[in-house]
Design an enzyme around this catalytic site. Structure first.
Site, PDB file in Angstrom:
ATOM      1  N   ASP A  13       0.712  -1.465  -0.139  1.00  0.00           N
ATOM      2  CA  ASP A  13      -0.063  -0.002  -0.174  1.00  0.00           C
ATOM      3  C   ASP A  13       1.115   1.497   0.282  1.00  0.00           C
ATOM      4  O   ASP A  13       1.946   0.812  -0.006  1.00  0.00           O
ATOM      5  CB  ASP A  13      -1.137  -0.521   1.354  1.00  0.00           C
ATOM      6  CG  ASP A  13      -1.335   1.312   1.413  1.00  0.00           C
ATOM      7  OD1 ASP A  13      -2.156   1.812   0.289  1.00  0.00           O
ATOM      8  OD2 ASP A  13      -1.384   1.895   2.529  1.00  0.00           O
ATOM      9  N   ARG A  14       0.422   2.620  -0.726  1.00  0.00           N
ATOM     10  CA  ARG A  14       1.294   3.284  -0.574  1.00  0.00           C
ATOM     11  C   ARG A  14       1.171   4.092   0.704  1.00  0.00           C
ATOM     12  O   ARG A  14       2.025   4.290   1.522  1.00  0.00           O
ATOM     13  CB  ARG A  14       0.762   4.451  -1.297  1.00  0.00           C
ATOM     14  CG  ARG A  14       1.908   5.570  -2.479  1.00  0.00           C
ATOM     15  CD  ARG A  14       1.593   6.353  -3.665  1.00  0.00           C
ATOM     16  NE  ARG A  14       0.964   7.495  -2.455  1.00  0.00           N
ATOM     17  CZ  ARG A  14       0.075   8.063  -3.511  1.00  0.00           C
ATOM     18  NH1 ARG A  14       0.278   8.292  -4.503  1.00  0.00           N
ATOM     19  NH2 ARG A  14      -0.479   9.313  -3.319  1.00  0.00           N
ATOM     20  N   ASP A  15       0.405   4.995   0.685  1.00  0.00           N
ATOM     21  CA  ASP A  15       0.051   5.997   1.807  1.00  0.00           C
ATOM     22  C   ASP A  15      -0.514   5.201   3.243  1.00  0.00           C
ATOM     23  O   ASP A  15      -1.165   4.429   3.746  1.00  0.00           O
ATOM     24  CB  ASP A  15      -0.966   7.145   1.918  1.00  0.00           C
ATOM     25  CG  ASP A  15      -1.160   7.339   0.136  1.00  0.00           C
ATOM     26  OD1 ASP A  15      -0.157   7.618  -0.162  1.00  0.00           O
ATOM     27  OD2 ASP A  15      -1.884   7.460  -0.049  1.00  0.00           O
ATOM     28  N   TYR A  24      -4.592  12.820   0.933  1.00  0.00           N
ATOM     29  CA  TYR A  24      -5.626  13.350  -0.611  1.00  0.00           C
ATOM     30  C   TYR A  24      -3.508  13.269  -1.381  1.00  0.00           C
ATOM     31  O   TYR A  24      -3.322  15.190  -1.510  1.00  0.00           O
ATOM     32  CB  TYR A  24      -5.588  13.987  -0.667  1.00  0.00           C
ATOM     33  CG  TYR A  24      -7.481  13.814   0.169  1.00  0.00           C
ATOM     34  CD1 TYR A  24      -8.061  12.930  -1.224  1.00  0.00           C
ATOM     35  CD2 TYR A  24      -8.147  14.090   0.687  1.00  0.00           C
ATOM     36  CE1 TYR A  24      -9.438  12.103  -0.873  1.00  0.00           C
ATOM     37  CE2 TYR A  24      -9.357  13.536   1.185  1.00  0.00           C
ATOM     38  CZ  TYR A  24      -9.714  12.171   0.424  1.00  0.00           C
ATOM     39  OH  TYR A  24     -11.171  12.093   0.328  1.00  0.00           O
ATOM     40  N   THR A  55      -2.880   1.504  -4.585  1.00  0.00           N
ATOM     41  CA  THR A  55      -3.160   2.396  -3.794  1.00  0.00           C
ATOM     42  C   THR A  55      -4.663   3.316  -4.433  1.00  0.00           C
ATOM     43  O   THR A  55      -5.111   2.964  -5.930  1.00  0.00           O
ATOM     44  CB  THR A  55      -1.835   3.162  -3.731  1.00  0.00           C
ATOM     45  OG1 THR A  55      -2.335   5.087  -3.050  1.00  0.00           O
ATOM     46  CG2 THR A  55      -1.982   4.064  -5.155  1.00  0.00           C
ATOM     47  N   GLN A  57      -6.983   5.486  -4.921  1.00  0.00           N
ATOM     48  CA  GLN A  57      -6.385   7.493  -5.161  1.00  0.00           C
ATOM     49  C   GLN A  57      -7.867   7.876  -5.138  1.00  0.00           C
ATOM     50  O   GLN A  57      -7.859   8.737  -6.406  1.00  0.00           O
ATOM     51  CB  GLN A  57      -5.271   7.728  -5.944  1.00  0.00           C
ATOM     52  CG  GLN A  57      -3.997   7.402  -5.720  1.00  0.00           C
ATOM     53  CD  GLN A  57      -3.801   7.875  -4.279  1.00  0.00           C
ATOM     54  OE1 GLN A  57      -3.563   8.926  -4.638  1.00  0.00           O
ATOM     55  NE2 GLN A  57      -3.136   7.673  -3.508  1.00  0.00           N
ATOM     56  N   CYS A  94      -6.530   3.345  -8.304  1.00  0.00           N
ATOM     57  CA  CYS A  94      -8.026   3.503  -8.004  1.00  0.00           C
ATOM     58  C   CYS A  94      -8.445   4.866  -7.991  1.00  0.00           C
ATOM     59  O   CYS A  94      -8.065   5.028  -6.931  1.00  0.00           O
ATOM     60  CB  CYS A  94      -8.746   2.319  -7.560  1.00  0.00           C
ATOM     61  SG  CYS A  94     -10.410   2.204  -7.711  1.00  0.00           S
ATOM     62  N   ARG A 112     -11.205  -0.872  -6.272  1.00  0.00           N
ATOM     63  CA  ARG A 112     -10.905  -0.557  -5.012  1.00  0.00           C
ATOM     64  C   ARG A 112     -11.022  -0.615  -4.399  1.00  0.00           C
ATOM     65  O   ARG A 112     -11.748  -1.596  -3.315  1.00  0.00           O
ATOM     66  CB  ARG A 112     -12.153   0.903  -5.200  1.00  0.00           C
ATOM     67  CG  ARG A 112     -11.940   2.186  -3.707  1.00  0.00           C
ATOM     68  CD  ARG A 112     -12.895   2.612  -3.959  1.00  0.00           C
ATOM     69  NE  ARG A 112     -12.715   3.208  -2.873  1.00  0.00           N
ATOM     70  CZ  ARG A 112     -12.165   4.477  -2.283  1.00  0.00           C
ATOM     71  NH1 ARG A 112     -11.062   5.194  -3.283  1.00  0.00           N
ATOM     72  NH2 ARG A 112     -12.379   4.483  -0.586  1.00  0.00           N
ATOM     73  N   LYS A 113      -9.512  -0.970  -3.203  1.00  0.00           N
ATOM     74  CA  LYS A 113      -9.458  -2.057  -1.956  1.00  0.00           C
ATOM     75  C   LYS A 113     -10.254  -1.463  -1.486  1.00  0.00           C
ATOM     76  O   LYS A 113     -11.168  -0.370  -1.383  1.00  0.00           O
ATOM     77  CB  LYS A 113      -8.393  -1.642  -1.049  1.00  0.00           C
ATOM     78  CG  LYS A 113      -6.989  -1.796  -2.299  1.00  0.00           C
ATOM     79  CD  LYS A 113      -5.577  -2.201  -1.529  1.00  0.00           C
ATOM     80  CE  LYS A 113      -5.650  -0.431  -1.409  1.00  0.00           C
ATOM     81  NZ  LYS A 113      -3.585   0.163  -0.699  1.00  0.00           N
ATOM     82  N   ASP A 138      -2.087  -0.748   5.531  1.00  0.00           N
ATOM     83  CA  ASP A 138      -1.778   0.234   6.888  1.00  0.00           C
ATOM     84  C   ASP A 138      -3.571  -0.043   7.591  1.00  0.00           C
ATOM     85  O   ASP A 138      -3.531   0.652   8.936  1.00  0.00           O
ATOM     86  CB  ASP A 138      -1.457   1.196   7.357  1.00  0.00           C
ATOM     87  CG  ASP A 138      -2.107   2.070   6.227  1.00  0.00           C
ATOM     88  OD1 ASP A 138      -2.537   2.408   5.448  1.00  0.00           O
ATOM     89  OD2 ASP A 138      -2.371   3.525   6.105  1.00  0.00           O
TER      90      ASP A 138
END
Length: 172
Positions: A13-15, A24, A55, A57, A94, A112-113, A138
């Site tokens: 995952d990114r963020d 954002y 991720t 988005q 996404c 989308r997760k 996370d």
């Protein structure tokens, strides 16, 4: 008959995993790597695993930034990783959200997760050894996406990501 040898993959995952979640995020100037993140990607590369980013988005669908901003940030991340000898094999995101104000992004998407679509799309494009692969996220939705895609999901909340990855790879 030709067989393609498979390799395990780590889906990041990114963020909140690779970088501090700034909400954002679309600009490199506001991007702050998580402690040990670049080293963690390099460890994954050196272990022979694919390294992917998946991720959500929804900031795109909400009109906060454009898809080109996400692409530019991912390109910047790739350059930062290359500087330490690391790389991401593919970035997936996404932009959709069921309540997005921008109509073309207003939809329920399997990508989308907690949907598994970004993961399963990557597993179709790359020869991934599913049984040895895992996702580091996370949020519970990240782990749900991993389960739905048939891979392990690991929760990362704080600390050094390289230490977390090193310990995980020892157990793999």
């Amino acid at each position: 008959m030709t067989t393609t040898s498979t390799r395990p993959a780590v889906f990041f995952d990114r963020d909140g995993v690779l970088n501090h979640d700034a909400g954002y995020l679309s600009e490199a100037s506001k991007f702050k790597w998580m402690e040990g993140a670049r080293e963690a990607v390099k460890l994954v590369n050196e272990a022979g695993y694919f390294a992917f980013v998946v991720t959500n988005q929804s900031g795109v669908g909400r009109g906060f930034y454009e898809e080109s901003d996400v692409d530019a940030l991912h390109q910047w991340m790739a350059e930062e990783l290359a500087a330490v000898g690391a790389h991401i094999d593919a970035f997936e995101y996404c932009p959709d959200h069921p309540e997005a104000p921008i109509e073309r992004y207003r939809r329920d998407s399997h990508r989308r997760k907690p949907g598994p679509g970004m993961i399963t799309d990557l597993m179709q494009r790359f020869p991934v050894a599913t049984e040895k692969s895992f996702l580091i996220g996370d949020q519970e939705r990240d782990l749900e996406a991993a389960r739905a895609a048939g891979i392990r999901g690991l929760l990362f909340r704080e600390g050094n990501l390289a230490t977390f990855v090193r310990e995980t790879l020892k157990l793999a």
